[in-house]
Design a protein around this motif. Structure first.
Motif, PDB file in Angstrom:
ATOM      1  N   LEU A  57      37.101  45.119  45.949  1.00 22.61           N
ATOM      2  CA  LEU A  57      37.981  45.967  45.782  1.00 22.61           C
ATOM      3  C   LEU A  57      38.592  47.126  44.324  1.00 22.61           C
ATOM      4  CD1 LEU A  57      40.309  44.837  47.857  1.00 22.61           C
ATOM      5  CD2 LEU A  57      38.551  45.826  48.791  1.00 22.61           C
ATOM      6  N   THR A  58      38.833  48.555  44.220  1.00 27.75           N
ATOM      7  CA  THR A  58      38.783  48.819  42.973  1.00 27.75           C
ATOM      8  C   THR A  58      40.429  49.905  43.274  1.00 27.75           C
ATOM      9  OG1 THR A  58      37.333  50.989  43.457  1.00 27.75           O
ATOM     10  CG2 THR A  58      36.435  48.558  42.327  1.00 27.75           C
ATOM     11  N   VAL A  59      41.104  50.079  42.539  1.00 28.91           N
ATOM     12  CA  VAL A  59      41.792  50.569  42.252  1.00 28.91           C
ATOM     13  C   VAL A  59      41.389  51.872  41.348  1.00 28.91           C
ATOM     14  CG1 VAL A  59      44.781  50.918  42.415  1.00 28.91           C
ATOM     15  CG2 VAL A  59      43.560  49.222  43.780  1.00 28.91           C
ATOM     16  N   GLY A  60      41.310  53.364  41.260  1.00 21.99           N
ATOM     17  CA  GLY A  60      41.128  54.099  40.454  1.00 21.99           C
ATOM     18  C   GLY A  60      39.952  53.349  40.246  1.00 21.99           C
TER      19      GLY A  60
ATOM     20  N   THR B  32      38.515  43.630  41.137  1.00 23.79           N
ATOM     21  CA  THR B  32      38.245  42.880  41.609  1.00 23.79           C
ATOM     22  C   THR B  32      36.710  42.493  42.092  1.00 23.79           C
ATOM     23  OG1 THR B  32      38.821  43.835  43.692  1.00 23.79           O
ATOM     24  CG2 THR B  32      41.262  43.386  42.918  1.00 23.79           C
ATOM     25  N   TRP B  33      37.384  41.646  42.121  1.00 25.98           N
ATOM     26  CA  TRP B  33      36.254  40.231  42.156  1.00 25.98           C
ATOM     27  C   TRP B  33      36.193  39.579  43.195  1.00 25.98           C
ATOM     28  CZ3 TRP B  33      31.476  41.631  39.093  1.00 25.98           C
ATOM     29  CH2 TRP B  33      32.164  42.360  37.748  1.00 25.98           C
ATOM     30  N   ARG B  34      35.167  38.651  43.796  1.00 20.82           N
ATOM     31  CA  ARG B  34      35.013  38.155  45.058  1.00 20.82           C
ATOM     32  C   ARG B  34      34.073  36.885  45.073  1.00 20.82           C
ATOM     33  NH1 ARG B  34      35.398  40.330  51.052  1.00 20.82           N
ATOM     34  NH2 ARG B  34      33.219  41.186  50.962  1.00 20.82           N
ATOM     35  N   ARG B  35      34.219  35.814  45.211  1.00 22.13           N
ATOM     36  CA  ARG B  35      32.552  35.093  45.475  1.00 22.13           C
ATOM     37  C   ARG B  35      33.643  33.420  46.577  1.00 22.13           C
ATOM     38  NH1 ARG B  35      32.141  31.802  39.940  1.00 22.13           N
ATOM     39  NH2 ARG B  35      34.317  30.699  40.021  1.00 22.13           N
ATOM     40  N   ALA B  36      31.944  33.239  47.675  1.00 19.18           N
ATOM     41  CA  ALA B  36      32.261  32.006  47.691  1.00 19.18           C
ATOM     42  C   ALA B  36      32.600  31.078  47.287  1.00 19.18           C
ATOM     43  CB  ALA B  36      31.386  32.125  49.036  1.00 19.18           C
ATOM     44  N   THR B  37      33.753  30.005  47.586  1.00 22.80           N
ATOM     45  CA  THR B  37      33.728  28.440  46.899  1.00 22.80           C
ATOM     46  C   THR B  37      33.929  27.711  47.977  1.00 22.80           C
ATOM     47  OG1 THR B  37      35.820  28.014  48.773  1.00 22.80           O
ATOM     48  CG2 THR B  37      36.391  29.775  47.159  1.00 22.80           C
TER      49      THR B  37
ATOM     50  N   TYR C 118      39.122  35.189  44.579  1.00 25.07           N
ATOM     51  CA  TYR C 118      39.438  36.684  43.765  1.00 25.07           C
ATOM     52  C   TYR C 118      39.554  36.864  42.624  1.00 25.07           C
ATOM     53  CZ  TYR C 118      39.203  37.240  48.985  1.00 25.07           C
ATOM     54  OH  TYR C 118      39.370  37.309  50.094  1.00 25.07           O
ATOM     55  N   ALA C 119      39.196  38.101  41.508  1.00 22.17           N
ATOM     56  CA  ALA C 119      39.699  37.648  40.282  1.00 22.17           C
ATOM     57  C   ALA C 119      39.708  38.684  40.671  1.00 22.17           C
ATOM     58  CB  ALA C 119      38.150  37.359  39.515  1.00 22.17           C
ATOM     59  N   ILE C 120      41.071  39.099  38.938  1.00 20.23           N
ATOM     60  CA  ILE C 120      41.132  41.042  39.358  1.00 20.23           C
ATOM     61  C   ILE C 120      41.349  41.231  37.350  1.00 20.23           C
ATOM     62  CG2 ILE C 120      43.807  40.290  39.436  1.00 20.23           C
ATOM     63  CD1 ILE C 120      44.551  42.610  40.540  1.00 20.23           C
ATOM     64  N   ASP C 121      40.693  42.171  37.343  1.00 22.19           N
ATOM     65  CA  ASP C 121      41.794  42.722  35.437  1.00 22.19           C
ATOM     66  C   ASP C 121      41.759  44.623  35.705  1.00 22.19           C
ATOM     67  OD1 ASP C 121      38.720  43.867  36.387  1.00 22.19           O
ATOM     68  OD2 ASP C 121      38.057  42.956  34.303  1.00 22.19           O
ATOM     69  N   VAL C 122      42.531  44.542  34.742  1.00 25.92           N
ATOM     70  CA  VAL C 122      42.560  46.276  34.248  1.00 25.92           C
ATOM     71  C   VAL C 122      41.869  46.764  33.105  1.00 25.92           C
ATOM     72  CG1 VAL C 122      44.718  47.702  34.101  1.00 25.92           C
ATOM     73  CG2 VAL C 122      44.871  45.659  35.431  1.00 25.92           C
ATOM     74  N   TRP C 123      41.007  48.029  33.121  1.00 26.53           N
ATOM     75  CA  TRP C 123      40.548  48.461  31.939  1.00 26.53           C
ATOM     76  C   TRP C 123      40.866  49.666  32.262  1.00 26.53           C
ATOM     77  CZ3 TRP C 123      37.008  46.252  29.286  1.00 26.53           C
ATOM     78  CH2 TRP C 123      36.805  44.986  29.577  1.00 26.53           C
TER      79      TRP C 123
END
Length: 160
Positions: free
Chosen positions: A34-37, A47-52, A59-64
């Motif tokens: 998912l992205t916001v903006g 945001t990122w996702r992957r199977a464990t 999930y992972a998240i960062d702001v740019w």
């Protein structure tokens, strides 16, 4: 630090401190989620996702933004990710509103990509006359942003 997220360095996991950001994430099984903006926004969340291995999802998240990016954070659950998005998204909205108001305020260096200029071009020349020039300028601006973003993300990689 919020106990539901932790700093995450994909370059350490990949054992490749010189790697590029997005290819490194993909090599580790992460996919954009998912992205916001979105680029070309002045600020956006990715945001990122992957199977464990256990069959779950992480999930992972960062702001740019235009000038820099945040560290990446790993988030254990979807509800935790949504909670972070709910808390972080207002800053993205504020950045968009500030950029919009700055464009409306006008400056002496009027941009052909600004909101005011787009409306004026459409009113004066119609969409068909102005659209090719707007699209050409947007492609060039997107190319410059992609280069800048690639450079920023490269600068986030820890030195080897």
């Amino acid at each position: 630090m919020d106990s539901r997220c932790e700093p995450y360095d994909p370059f350490v996991e990949a054992k490749n401190p010189e790697g590029d950001y997005e290819p490194t994430m993909k090599s580790l099984g992460w996919g954009r989620f998912l992205t916001v903006g979105e680029d070309p926004a002045p600020l956006y969340i990715t945001t990122w996702r992957r199977a464990t291995p256990a069959g779950g999802t992480e999930y992972a998240i960062d702001v740019w933004g235009i000038d820099a990016g945040s560290p990446l954070f790993k988030v254990a659950t979807f509800p935790d990710l949504m909670d972070l998005l709910a808390r972080w998204a207002p800053i993205v909205q504020a950045a968009h509103i500030s950029a919009f108001l700055g464009d409306l305020g006008g400056n002496e260096d009027l941009s052909s990509l600004g909101v005011v200029e787009r409306v004026a071009a459409r009113a004066a020349f119609g969409v068909t006359d102005a659209l090719p020039e707007i699209r050409k300028a947007e492609r060039e601006a997107a190319r410059v942003r992609r280069q800048r973003l690639a450079q920023q993300r490269q600068n986030v990689a820890p030195a080897g």
